[in-house]
Design a protein around this motif. Structure first.
Motif, short mmCIF file in Angstrom:
data_model
loop_
_atom_site.label_atom_id
_atom_site.label_comp_id
_atom_site.label_asym_id
_atom_site.label_seq_id
_atom_site.Cartn_x
_atom_site.Cartn_y
_atom_site.Cartn_z
N ASN A 132 38.11 37.62 36.35
CA ASN A 132 39.50 37.48 36.78
C ASN A 132 39.87 38.45 37.90
O ASN A 132 40.73 38.14 38.72
N ASP A 133 39.28 39.64 37.92
CA ASP A 133 39.62 40.64 38.93
C ASP A 133 39.33 40.09 40.33
O ASP A 133 38.42 39.29 40.51
N ILE A 182 48.60 42.39 36.42
CA ILE A 182 47.62 42.74 37.45
C ILE A 182 47.95 44.15 37.94
O ILE A 182 49.04 44.38 38.45
N THR A 227 50.75 37.42 32.48
CA THR A 227 49.98 37.88 33.62
C THR A 227 50.26 39.36 33.83
O THR A 227 51.42 39.78 33.85
N VAL A 265 42.89 42.51 36.80
CA VAL A 265 43.63 41.60 35.93
C VAL A 265 43.38 42.00 34.48
O VAL A 265 42.23 42.09 34.05
N CYS A 298 42.51 44.32 42.70
CA CYS A 298 43.45 43.76 41.74
C CYS A 298 42.76 43.59 40.40
O CYS A 298 41.90 42.72 40.24
N CYS A 335 48.55 36.87 44.42
CA CYS A 335 48.81 36.92 42.97
C CYS A 335 49.38 35.59 42.48
O CYS A 335 49.05 35.13 41.37
N TYR A 358 46.51 33.27 42.16
CA TYR A 358 45.78 33.57 40.93
C TYR A 358 46.50 32.96 39.73
O TYR A 358 45.89 32.32 38.87
#
Length: 180
Positions: free
Chosen positions: A148-149, A34, A32, A25, A23, A170, A173
């Motif tokens: 962030n990933d 992703i 957001t 980001v 994922c 997600c 996150y």
């Protein structure tokens, strides 16, 4: 110590046969975004609006731009960390945030309002695991410290569909980013 913590974060052993999702980001954005790869191939994109005060719906689109999943907290005004997950137009799960002082924990319910899983995450947002009600690991989440990933592994024994599980992670996150 900080360098060692960074190197070790986001790494964990696989706990069985699984499908892996990377994922990515997109950090330079007011919403957001992703991008998800499945086993190294483009799979889907999840978008949402981080600037909305109460409701932060997330939508998953396939490679052709068709909406395939949706997560929102429209009916959870007092609990931002609760989301209803819809896949292909049907509710597949609801995740409800629980009080946890050293990380985040969610109960996962099916449409019949039965607890079917629990997801818990450490306080650094680098590791999370989802277990079914029998205590078997069905998915996990890994991220590097300060990045962030994240990676999601969905194990072959998971009874939830992959899109539901991806939307749960997600949504997590999105919740932890909104808390910063």
């Amino acid at each position: 110590a900080l360098v060692i913590a960074f190197i070790l974060s986001g790494n964990s052993e696989s706990k069985g046969p699984h499908t892996e999702y990377q994922c990515d980001v997109k950090s330079i954005s007011f919403s957001t975004e992703i991008h998800i790869d499945k086993e190294g191939e483009d799979f889907a994109k999840v978008t949402g609006n981080v600037l909305r005060f109460v409701i932060d719906p997330l939508t998953m689109y396939d490679l052709e731009g068709k909406k395939i999943a949706y997560a929102d907290d429209t009916f959870h005004f007092l609990s931002q960390d609760s989301h209803t997950i819809n896949v292909d137009g049907a509710v597949t799960a609801e995740m409800v945030g629980l009080i946890n002082f050293f990380g985040d924990t969610y109960d996962i319910y099916n449409p019949a309002e039965e607890v079917i899983a629990e997801a818990s995450f450490n306080m650094f947002n680098t590791k999370g695991e989802m277990y079914d009600k029998e205590g078997n690991i069905i998915a996990d989440f890994n991220s590097k410290l300060f990045f962030n990933d994240f990676t999601v592994r969905i194990y072959d024994n998971c009874k939830l569909d992959d899109n539901t599980v991806l939307m749960i992670f997600c949504s997590y996150y999105s919740d932890q980013k909104a808390d910063i």
